[in-house]
Enzyme design. Sequence first.
Site, mmCIF file in Angstrom:
data_model
loop_
_atom_site.group_PDB
_atom_site.id
_atom_site.type_symbol
_atom_site.label_atom_id
_atom_site.label_comp_id
_atom_site.label_asym_id
_atom_site.label_seq_id
_atom_site.Cartn_x
_atom_site.Cartn_y
_atom_site.Cartn_z
ATOM 1 N N LYS A 61 0.827 -1.219 0.000
ATOM 2 C CA LYS A 61 0.000 0.000 0.000
ATOM 3 C C LYS A 61 0.861 1.268 0.000
ATOM 4 O O LYS A 61 0.722 2.133 0.866
ATOM 5 C CB LYS A 61 -0.944 0.006 1.195
ATOM 6 C CG LYS A 61 -1.873 -1.201 1.302
ATOM 7 C CD LYS A 61 -2.790 -1.056 2.507
ATOM 8 C CE LYS A 61 -3.731 -2.238 2.659
ATOM 9 N NZ LYS A 61 -3.021 -3.460 3.103
ATOM 10 N N LEU A 62 1.736 1.392 -0.993
ATOM 11 C CA LEU A 62 2.638 2.540 -1.019
ATOM 12 C C LEU A 62 1.868 3.855 -1.115
ATOM 13 O O LEU A 62 0.885 3.976 -1.841
ATOM 14 C CB LEU A 62 3.616 2.419 -2.189
ATOM 15 C CG LEU A 62 4.523 1.192 -2.204
ATOM 16 C CD1 LEU A 62 5.578 1.329 -3.299
ATOM 17 C CD2 LEU A 62 5.186 0.959 -0.860
ATOM 18 N N HIS A 63 2.341 4.850 -0.371
ATOM 19 C CA HIS A 63 1.721 6.185 -0.360
ATOM 20 C C HIS A 63 2.795 7.184 0.052
ATOM 21 O O HIS A 63 3.118 7.319 1.216
ATOM 22 C CB HIS A 63 0.548 6.209 0.630
ATOM 23 C CG HIS A 63 -0.234 7.482 0.609
ATOM 24 N ND1 HIS A 63 -1.381 7.646 1.351
ATOM 25 C CD2 HIS A 63 -0.052 8.653 -0.066
ATOM 26 C CE1 HIS A 63 -1.873 8.861 1.141
ATOM 27 N NE2 HIS A 63 -1.075 9.486 0.301
ATOM 28 N N THR A 122 -11.297 -2.005 4.066
ATOM 29 C CA THR A 122 -12.530 -2.697 4.438
ATOM 30 C C THR A 122 -12.784 -2.663 5.947
ATOM 31 O O THR A 122 -13.838 -3.078 6.412
ATOM 32 C CB THR A 122 -12.527 -4.157 3.951
ATOM 33 O OG1 THR A 122 -11.333 -4.806 4.386
ATOM 34 C CG2 THR A 122 -12.626 -4.217 2.441
ATOM 35 N N ARG A 214 -7.782 -15.210 8.065
ATOM 36 C CA ARG A 214 -7.994 -16.016 9.263
ATOM 37 C C ARG A 214 -8.862 -17.259 9.093
ATOM 38 O O ARG A 214 -8.581 -18.280 9.747
ATOM 39 C CB ARG A 214 -8.546 -15.117 10.384
ATOM 40 C CG ARG A 214 -7.453 -14.265 11.010
ATOM 41 C CD ARG A 214 -7.999 -13.119 11.839
ATOM 42 N NE ARG A 214 -8.391 -11.994 10.987
ATOM 43 C CZ ARG A 214 -8.683 -10.782 11.451
ATOM 44 N NH1 ARG A 214 -8.624 -10.534 12.742
ATOM 45 N NH2 ARG A 214 -9.016 -9.812 10.619
#
Length: 237
Positions: A61-63, A122, A214
């Site tokens: 999730k690069l930012h 989510t 999970r």
Amino acid sequence: MKRPIIALDFPNGQEVQTFLENFPKEESLFVKVGMELFYKEGPQVVKMLIEEGHDVFLDLKLHDIPNTVGSAMRNIASLGVKITNVHAAGGKEMMEAALKGLEEGTLTGQTRPELIAVTQLTSTSEEQMQNDQLIKVSLEESVAHYASITNESGLDGVVCSALEVEKIREATNETFICLTPGIRPAKSAVGDQKRVVTPSRAKKIGSTYIVVGRPITQSETPYESYLEIKKEWNGEK
């Protein structure tokens, strides 16, 4: 047959190896390596998984500023992963730089990894988004907007809740990737996810990929749980 992506949310490589011992050696899995595992083991864990015949979604999730993200993507491309991602909140210039970096870093003869962007996590509710991010439109509108600018930036798709796939396809196109985490079989614990669906519903809605953690990784019988979810995802039950 489509494979659910297994989220390898383990603290270290040894626990990953122990988990994978539950699966037949010849079984080619599609797995997700996230921040927890990658920041502990580094690129070596990705290389190990690929060498063992598995496909990898590198979920970092690069930012950051465009130049930094582009440079990071050049390095990621050389690992040979199938999918990687950024945050759409980084904006079009950053996403375009990420794509350019991936293209430049992909080795000759290899296919560029699919590049997708996170819309809203989510685990985020509409109330949290509006209060914490000061985004005053609906969650659905925010997700559709992020998907639209992701598409305009040339990326392959987004990470989203399966509940948002229809609106995203309306804002983009039918081939736009919708990778959906927050997948839980019926009667499975929801955990910290807020926008969840079952594998069968994700199939009906039109998710391109599903990510399951999970319900497989914490199962007493991981391989059997994986096969059940795989069957449901492919409409066989």
